[in-house]
Design a protein around this motif. Structure first.
Motif, PDB file in Angstrom:
ATOM      1  N   LEU A   1     -64.872  18.426 -34.575  1.00  0.00           N
ATOM      2  CA  LEU A   1     -64.116  17.823 -33.503  1.00  0.00           C
ATOM      3  C   LEU A   1     -64.996  16.909 -32.453  1.00  0.00           C
ATOM      4  N   ALA A   2     -66.229  17.204 -32.330  1.00  0.00           N
ATOM      5  CA  ALA A   2     -67.035  16.275 -31.328  1.00  0.00           C
ATOM      6  C   ALA A   2     -67.167  15.072 -31.986  1.00  0.00           C
ATOM      7  N   THR A   3     -67.652  15.166 -33.157  1.00  0.00           N
ATOM      8  CA  THR A   3     -67.879  13.919 -34.099  1.00  0.00           C
ATOM      9  C   THR A   3     -66.628  12.948 -33.797  1.00  0.00           C
ATOM     10  N   TYR A   4     -65.427  13.292 -33.905  1.00  0.00           N
ATOM     11  CA  TYR A   4     -64.132  12.669 -33.800  1.00  0.00           C
ATOM     12  C   TYR A   4     -63.946  12.385 -32.537  1.00  0.00           C
ATOM     13  N   GLY A   5     -64.052  13.280 -31.460  1.00  0.00           N
ATOM     14  CA  GLY A   5     -63.564  13.124 -30.376  1.00  0.00           C
ATOM     15  C   GLY A   5     -64.435  12.147 -29.453  1.00  0.00           C
ATOM     16  N   LEU A   6     -65.711  12.131 -29.693  1.00  0.00           N
ATOM     17  CA  LEU A   6     -66.624  11.432 -29.257  1.00  0.00           C
ATOM     18  C   LEU A   6     -66.987  10.062 -29.905  1.00  0.00           C
TER      19      LEU A   6
ATOM     20  N   ALA B   1     -60.765  23.376 -23.951  1.00  0.00           N
ATOM     21  CA  ALA B   1     -62.320  23.525 -23.547  1.00  0.00           C
ATOM     22  C   ALA B   1     -63.156  22.221 -23.924  1.00  0.00           C
ATOM     23  N   PHE B   2     -62.737  21.771 -24.912  1.00  0.00           N
ATOM     24  CA  PHE B   2     -63.464  20.553 -25.191  1.00  0.00           C
ATOM     25  C   PHE B   2     -63.217  19.302 -24.503  1.00  0.00           C
ATOM     26  N   VAL B   3     -61.854  19.157 -24.120  1.00  0.00           N
ATOM     27  CA  VAL B   3     -61.783  17.790 -23.424  1.00  0.00           C
ATOM     28  C   VAL B   3     -62.033  18.050 -21.934  1.00  0.00           C
ATOM     29  N   VAL B   4     -62.105  19.174 -21.563  1.00  0.00           N
ATOM     30  CA  VAL B   4     -62.914  19.171 -19.992  1.00  0.00           C
ATOM     31  C   VAL B   4     -64.090  19.420 -20.054  1.00  0.00           C
ATOM     32  N   SER B   5     -64.723  19.553 -21.161  1.00  0.00           N
ATOM     33  CA  SER B   5     -66.398  19.811 -21.216  1.00  0.00           C
ATOM     34  C   SER B   5     -66.919  18.507 -20.694  1.00  0.00           C
TER      35      SER B   5
END
Length: 227
Positions: free
Chosen positions: A180-185, A217-221
């Motif tokens: 998810l981080a790879t995609y989101g970042l 949790a991911f998008v507010v991190s």
């Protein structure tokens, strides 16, 4: 699941007609449910005409456990076709050679059990109990979906294998967060990102791994907000 008549015919689901997608309850005897027995995933890990247990095992290792197996040696011979004058054999029977070759066994004992659980599904994900073998003598052989994980836990088929994976939720959650981080970042993650990703995974665990809470949790991190 959601299906229409054409897709239901492919999956062997009864009493579904028409082109409109509709909600259908999956019974145990339908041998479906979840992503791992979905035709899209099973087709992804084949060449379209022949299922590939090793490729399926590699996919599970990478997508579920977040572990990338080492590449095969350059001098590995491909699996030979079935001789026309020999009894028909499943692809699994031919893969057993890896168990006896020390140079192959060290990796394949960790990979093969993850893919052999899906022997009841052909190259495009259709359910089967026998493997269609073109060359060779005798009847088409019965498939064997049973196996044993490297830690000794055994399974009889894909349904039991998926239940064993429930004990690996922490590993899967960590893998999911990383992807998810790879995609989101929009970049590969680094060692510096691990602490933030572990924090997201911990929040997901506290909320029983609910997707909504994990995404929030991911998008507010800080990891995502400072991308």
């Amino acid at each position: 699941t959601m299906t229409n008549g054409r897709l239901a015919d492919f999956y062997g689901l009864p009493n579904v007609v028409g082109d409109e997608f509709q909600r259908v309850s999956l019974k145990p005897e339908f041998n479906r449910g979840g992503l791992l027995t979905q035709a899209s995933i099973l087709s992804l890990t084949s060449d379209g005409t022949r299922h590939r247990p090793v490729h399926r095992g590699v996919w599970v290792s990478e997508a579920i456990f977040g572990k990338e197996p080492p590449p095969p040696p350059a001098n590995v011979d491909p699996i030979e076709g079935n001789p026309v004058d020999a009894p028909k054999a499943t692809l699994r029977m031919k893969l057993e050679a890896h168990v006896h070759d020390p140079s192959c066994a060290s990796c394949h004992k960790k990979i093969d059990p993850l893919g052999l659980a899906f022997e009841n599904y052909d190259a495009i994900g259709r359910w089967r109990t026998v493997e269609k073998v073109d060359a060779g003598t005798g009847p088409d052989p019965t498939v064997n979906p049973a196996g044993e994980l490297p830690d000794g836990r055994a399974y009889a088929d894909a349904a039991e294998f998926k239940k064993l994976l429930l004990a690996e939720m922490d590993a899967f959650c960590g893998t999911f967060v990383e992807k998810l981080a790879t995609y989101g970042l929009r970049r590969t993650v680094s060692v510096d990102d691990h602490e933030e990703m572990e924090a997201v995974a911990a929040i997901a665990k506290e909320s029983d791994y609910r997707m909504k809470d994990l995404l929030e949790a991911f998008v507010v991190s800080e990891l995502f907000r400072s991308r």
